[in-house]
Design an enzyme around this catalytic site. Structure first.
Site, PDB file in Angstrom:
ATOM      1  N   LYS A  19      58.766  59.670  41.559  1.00  9.07           N
ATOM      2  CA  LYS A  19      57.406  59.697  42.093  1.00  9.07           C
ATOM      3  C   LYS A  19      57.209  60.945  42.959  1.00  9.07           C
ATOM      4  O   LYS A  19      56.248  61.692  42.792  1.00  9.07           O
ATOM      5  CB  LYS A  19      57.165  58.439  42.930  1.00  9.07           C
ATOM      6  CG  LYS A  19      55.805  58.369  43.599  1.00  9.07           C
ATOM      7  CD  LYS A  19      55.761  57.160  44.543  1.00  9.07           C
ATOM      8  CE  LYS A  19      54.470  57.089  45.331  1.00  9.07           C
ATOM      9  NZ  LYS A  19      53.336  56.684  44.493  1.00  9.07           N
ATOM     10  N   LYS A 109      47.602  47.018  29.935  1.00  7.41           N
ATOM     11  CA  LYS A 109      48.856  46.336  30.202  1.00  7.41           C
ATOM     12  C   LYS A 109      49.778  46.279  29.000  1.00  7.41           C
ATOM     13  O   LYS A 109      49.353  46.036  27.893  1.00  7.41           O
ATOM     14  CB  LYS A 109      48.574  44.907  30.676  1.00  7.41           C
ATOM     15  CG  LYS A 109      48.099  44.835  32.107  1.00  7.41           C
ATOM     16  CD  LYS A 109      47.485  43.506  32.390  1.00  7.41           C
ATOM     17  CE  LYS A 109      48.472  42.412  32.172  1.00  7.41           C
ATOM     18  NZ  LYS A 109      49.561  42.405  33.170  1.00  7.41           N
ATOM     19  N   ILE A 427      32.355  42.135  47.043  1.00  5.12           N
ATOM     20  CA  ILE A 427      33.500  41.397  46.505  1.00  5.12           C
ATOM     21  C   ILE A 427      34.592  41.166  47.552  1.00  5.12           C
ATOM     22  O   ILE A 427      35.535  40.419  47.327  1.00  5.12           O
ATOM     23  CB  ILE A 427      34.047  42.113  45.248  1.00  5.12           C
ATOM     24  CG1 ILE A 427      32.935  42.296  44.220  1.00  5.12           C
ATOM     25  CG2 ILE A 427      35.203  41.373  44.611  1.00  5.12           C
ATOM     26  CD1 ILE A 427      32.238  41.007  43.790  1.00  5.12           C
ATOM     27  N   GLY A 428      34.478  41.787  48.699  1.00  5.92           N
ATOM     28  CA  GLY A 428      35.430  41.461  49.767  1.00  5.92           C
ATOM     29  C   GLY A 428      35.862  42.635  50.610  1.00  5.92           C
ATOM     30  O   GLY A 428      35.589  42.699  51.798  1.00  5.92           O
ATOM     31  N   SER A 429      36.557  43.595  49.983  1.00  9.38           N
ATOM     32  CA  SER A 429      37.079  44.684  50.802  1.00  9.38           C
ATOM     33  C   SER A 429      36.025  45.767  50.990  1.00  9.38           C
ATOM     34  O   SER A 429      35.181  46.002  50.118  1.00  9.38           O
ATOM     35  CB  SER A 429      38.325  45.275  50.156  1.00  9.38           C
ATOM     36  OG  SER A 429      38.053  45.706  48.852  1.00  9.38           O
ATOM     37  N   GLU A 480      38.251  42.854  54.928  1.00 12.45           N
ATOM     38  CA  GLU A 480      39.692  42.864  54.630  1.00 12.45           C
ATOM     39  C   GLU A 480      40.480  44.044  55.215  1.00 12.45           C
ATOM     40  O   GLU A 480      41.449  44.504  54.587  1.00 12.45           O
ATOM     41  CB  GLU A 480      39.938  42.799  53.101  1.00 12.45           C
ATOM     42  CG  GLU A 480      39.255  41.632  52.412  1.00 12.45           C
ATOM     43  CD  GLU A 480      39.508  41.582  50.889  1.00 12.45           C
ATOM     44  OE1 GLU A 480      40.516  42.133  50.414  1.00 12.45           O
ATOM     45  OE2 GLU A 480      38.682  40.962  50.188  1.00 12.45           O
ATOM     46  N   GLU A 601      45.303  37.876  32.625  1.00  8.96           N
ATOM     47  CA  GLU A 601      46.562  38.589  32.502  1.00  8.96           C
ATOM     48  C   GLU A 601      47.755  37.702  32.144  1.00  8.96           C
ATOM     49  O   GLU A 601      48.645  38.106  31.416  1.00  8.96           O
ATOM     50  CB  GLU A 601      46.791  39.217  33.873  1.00  8.96           C
ATOM     51  CG  GLU A 601      47.854  40.205  33.990  1.00  8.96           C
ATOM     52  CD  GLU A 601      47.748  40.891  35.354  1.00  8.96           C
ATOM     53  OE1 GLU A 601      46.630  41.331  35.737  1.00  8.96           O
ATOM     54  OE2 GLU A 601      48.766  40.964  36.038  1.00  8.96           O
ATOM     55  N   HIS A 637      36.120  35.516  41.739  1.00  9.99           N
ATOM     56  CA  HIS A 637      35.899  36.878  41.248  1.00  9.99           C
ATOM     57  C   HIS A 637      36.977  37.236  40.247  1.00  9.99           C
ATOM     58  O   HIS A 637      38.143  36.931  40.444  1.00  9.99           O
ATOM     59  CB  HIS A 637      35.915  37.874  42.412  1.00  9.99           C
ATOM     60  CG  HIS A 637      36.054  39.296  41.957  1.00  9.99           C
ATOM     61  ND1 HIS A 637      35.040  39.959  41.304  1.00  9.99           N
ATOM     62  CD2 HIS A 637      37.092  40.157  42.005  1.00  9.99           C
ATOM     63  CE1 HIS A 637      35.461  41.177  40.983  1.00  9.99           C
ATOM     64  NE2 HIS A 637      36.701  41.316  41.402  1.00  9.99           N
ATOM     65  N   HIS A 690      34.870  51.876  40.376  1.00  7.88           N
ATOM     66  CA  HIS A 690      36.033  52.711  40.081  1.00  7.88           C
ATOM     67  C   HIS A 690      35.711  54.195  40.094  1.00  7.88           C
ATOM     68  O   HIS A 690      36.594  55.030  39.962  1.00  7.88           O
ATOM     69  CB  HIS A 690      36.635  52.307  38.735  1.00  7.88           C
ATOM     70  CG  HIS A 690      37.010  50.848  38.721  1.00  7.88           C
ATOM     71  ND1 HIS A 690      36.135  49.869  38.291  1.00  7.88           N
ATOM     72  CD2 HIS A 690      38.115  50.201  39.151  1.00  7.88           C
ATOM     73  CE1 HIS A 690      36.717  48.686  38.439  1.00  7.88           C
ATOM     74  NE2 HIS A 690      37.905  48.857  38.960  1.00  7.88           N
TER      75      HIS A 690
END
Ligand code: GLN
Ligand code: ZN
Length: 752
Positions: A19, A109, A427-429, A480, A601, A637, A690
């Site tokens: 990385k 995935k 949606i939260g954050s 959050e 998933e 969600h 995104h």
């Protein structure tokens, strides 16, 4: 005769060297030579490490600078047209990450794992050929190991799996399927095999995990065709076709009908493979690579059980090679790098290094007799912690999962919350500022005390609440700021879960995750979110929505104990969440969202297993959320675009509101949901978080109007398609302002 091997190994390095080197290269802080040198060093360490551990058959070409499927695209010279003016690492990383306005390949995935690969895009203008000829990566790495005195087995993504994972390029003609390219692709593999034979390679591993999912007759025919051709080459290494991630069913006779020398079967995720093998009369002249050591989970192997599996295989096949169920890519490197773990738990763990030792030991046990494992097996008896209180409560609850009819709830919630039609929320954050991140890190490291930390978090909540009020949102969130990760945050507070310090696993490219380990009965020692949520509620008169991660997602993004069915573990997590929701409710919180982004998933690869999975997944969600008053509104969600196969389950969750990422048009999403019998509130994400793009009011207004053709205004919610934590404040504010304005305009036109 027996031997030992692993199907693949982590490539990121003990200190995440890959990385660091890759990101330094991207940032221009290091040149290509330096990156390649780091890669070579990591490969050498893996090969010599495996050799020194006593492993007999060592894989190569399991290294990748980004992704092995992308490597295959490069190998086949199958880059889409938009990248063809680039070459070398520029082309490679452009496909991975995009460059100069050229969009990257899509990422998705790898089967049902948390590894993500880059989806090949193939079309009629794809002209497969062996890129690099004699210098192609699998050949180069074979030589490299050879120069170190290590004979290896090059690993390739198999041609069938590669083509089945590909999608048609955007300009491919209607009706084109990547599988149409089977013959020319197989010719490239043929050339590669011949060249590898010329180099002296004895074996090549072709990975065909696609065989663990349902396959049509036509696809099985393609399998036969491909491997008949490859096995028919006059000069080639011996071929091992590795299947993994489940039972291979009808593909086993198809594969057995070809002349490949070895087949790898996964006996961990596919216990039925043993029976399948017996039912075709075994493979008396073939080598079987027996995947008995779990490549996907972190638990020590039950060695006695594995020895007896291998012993029964000995009677069915020509030769048994003890192996891992799949590549060890999916587990962290070294359990010895976790000194802080509770010793009892530590004794139950095997990461990649320990799994190699297990494979080697199993090989010895098969040769020298059972005695060699007697000692090692001793401490596997360490059992997960059992919490009888949790078990008794779950028994007493039974189903515990019914709420009154949704229309009764709808009316009660209308009275309690007094929300307008087209209610707006998020949606939260909210964006995670540098200050918030620093405070979390400082608190964790003990550089600031609890009071100082609390102050920073409260200040952030104040600011997020004030912003939402000013924007005119209807249902607010606390943002959050205290959470680094939606699973880890809860895992750290639940008994039965542990976190690692070095347990990194590649998720994609240079993104690695450290999944927590769910190792025993789960319970909640104390409330987990109540103080933040109630603090936020104390700052506003508008309803604040509590924010929790659902049971399925808590399991999907963790390593989970394997001594009981997942469904049972999910119920324990659900019970903890149920208590949390009740505490939130008792503290005056009237809306709670339970996120389940991983519902799709965990869907099993085989269709025949879907119903059983959805039953426990839905059951766990309902157990978590059904303990509340009618007037308490439960949201959920989900964020993935292809949710066709779980659309019925979304309704079965019986939430009051579901916000879903809407990949296709909003109308279609709403219509699909309604047609699947969904009758509750829907929040089809009206803009894509995104990207930093700020959508215009008119654009979102149009989406909402279309959605209204399929749903009543009182059931339509207006929200972005996911949490905002990866965004910055400027674009977030602008986008939310436009979103609220779009909702207002549509509302106004409804009332006039
Ligand atoms: N509540 C979470 C957030 O907003 C949901 C994240 C997700 O769906 N992945 O960040
Ligand atoms: Zn989401």
């Amino acid at each position: 005769m027996t031997s030992t091997t692993v199907l693949g190994y982590p490539r990121i390095g003990p200190e995440r060297e890959l990385k660091r080197a890759t990101e330094a290269y991207w940032a221009g802080r290091a040149g290509e030579a330096e990156l390649l040198r780091t890669g070579a060093g990591l490969r050498r360490d893996v090969w010599t490490g495996l050799r020194d551990a006593g492993l007999e058959q060592i894989p190569s070409n399991t290294f990748s600078l980004y992704d092995q499927v992308l490597d295959t695209t490069v190998l086949l010279d199958a880059a889409p047209a938009r990248f063809r003016h680039l070459s070398g690492l520029d082309a490679y990383f452009a496909m991975a990450r995009g460059a100069d306005g050229i969009p990257a390949l899509e990422m998705t995935k790898w089967f049902d794992t948390n590894y993500h690969y880059l989806v090949p895009e193939l079309g009629l203008d794809t002209r497969p050929r062996l890129a690099g000829g004699g210098g192609a990566k699998p050949i180069a790495e074979y030589r490299e190991a050879r120069a170190l005195g290590i004979e290896t087995r090059p690993v390739l993504v198999g041609p069938l799996t590669y083509l089945l994972l590909a999608k048609p390029a955007p300009d491919a003609p209607e009706g084109f399927r990547p599988l149409d390219l089977l013959d020319p692709v197989v010719e490239v593999y043929a050339e590669l095999l011949e060249r590898l034979a010329g180099e002296g390679a004895q074996w090549v591993q072709l990975d065909e995990p696609a065989l663990a999912a349902d396959r049509t007759d036509e696809e099985l025919e393609a399998l036969r065709r491909a491997y008949d051709r490859l096995a028919g080459l006059t000069s080639r290494p011996r071929l091992m076709v590795a299947t993994y991630f489940g039972e291979i069913g009808a593909a086993l006779p198809a594969l057995a009908a070809t002349r490949v020398e070895a087949i790898g079967l996964d006996f961990v995720a596919g216990p039925g493979n043993l029976q399948a093998l017996a039912s075709i009369g075994g493979l008396p002249r073939r080598t079987l690579v027996a995947g008995v050591v779990d490549g996907r989970n972190v638990w020590r192997t039950d060695l006695s059980k594995s020895v007896s599996t291998c012993a029964s295989l000995l009677g069915l096949v020509g030769e048994v090679v003890v192996g891992t169920s799949c590549s060890l890519l999916h587990v962290p490197l070294d359990a010895d790098a976790e000194p802080d773990l509770d010793p009892g738990l530590r004794a139950r763990l095997a990461f990649a290094r320990q799994k190699v030792d297990e494979v080697v030991l199993l090989g010895r046990a098969l040769r020298e007799g059972h005695d060699v494992i007697a000692d090692a097996d001793g401490d596997v008896v360490a059992r997960p912690r059992i919490d009888n209180r949790v078990r008794a409560r779950l028994d007493a609850l039974g189903d515990g999962s019914v709420r009154p009819d949704r229309s009764v709830r709808f009316a009660a919630q209308q009275r309690a919350l007094e929300l307008p039609p087209l209610a707006t929320t998020t949606i939260g954050s909210f964006p995670q500022t540098a200050e918030v991140r620093r405070a979390r890190a400082d608190h964790r490291a003990g550089r600031i005390d609890a009071d100082a930390y609390e102050k920073v978090m409260r200040a952030e909540i104040d600011r997020v609440i004030a912003l939402q009020e000013e924007l005119g949102l209807d249902v607010l969130v606390h943002g959050e700021p205290e959470r680094n990760d939606m699973v880890q945050y809860f895992a750290e507070q639940l008994d039965g879960y542990a976190a690692t310090v070095n347990g990194w696993v590649q998720s994609y490219g240079t993104r690695y995750v450290r999944p927590p380990i769910l190792h025993g009965d789960v319970s909640r020692p104390e409330a987990m979110t109540v103080r933040w949520t109630t603090y936020a509620q104390s700052r506003t008169r508008r309803p604040v929505k509590g924010m929790l991660t659902g049971p399925v997602t808590m399991l999907a993004w963790s390593f989970v104990r394997d001594d009981q069915p997942l469904g049972e573990t999910a119920r324990q997590v659900a019970l903890a969440l149920r208590d949390e929701i009740r505490d939130l409710e008792a503290a005056g919180i009237g809306v709670v969202q339970v996120d389940e982004p991983a519902l799709r998933e965990l869907l099993p690869l085989r269709r025949s297993a879907h119903a059983a999975y959805l039953e426990w997944a839905v059951g766990a969600f309902r157990l978590a959320t059904c303990g509340v008053a009618d007037s308490t509104q439960i949201h959920t969600h989900m964020c993935y675009s292809e949710f066709g196969e779980v659309i019925g389950a979304i309704g079965d969750l019986d939430a009051d509101v579901a916000s879903v990422e809407a990949a296709r048009s909003h109308m279609e999403l709403v219509t699909d949901l309604r047609e699947a019998g969904y009758g509750s509130g829907i929040g089809p994400g009206v803009y894509d978080i995104h990207s930093p793009r700020v959508p215009a009011v008119e654009e979102m207004e149009e989406s909402l109007r279309r959605a209204l053709q399929a749903i009543a205004p009182g059931r339509l919610w207006v929200n972005p398609d996911c949490g905002l934590k990866t965004r910055g404040y400027p674009e977030t504010e602008a986008a939310l302002r436009n979103m609220v304005e779009a909702a207002r305009r549509v509302r106004d036109s409804l009332s006039s």
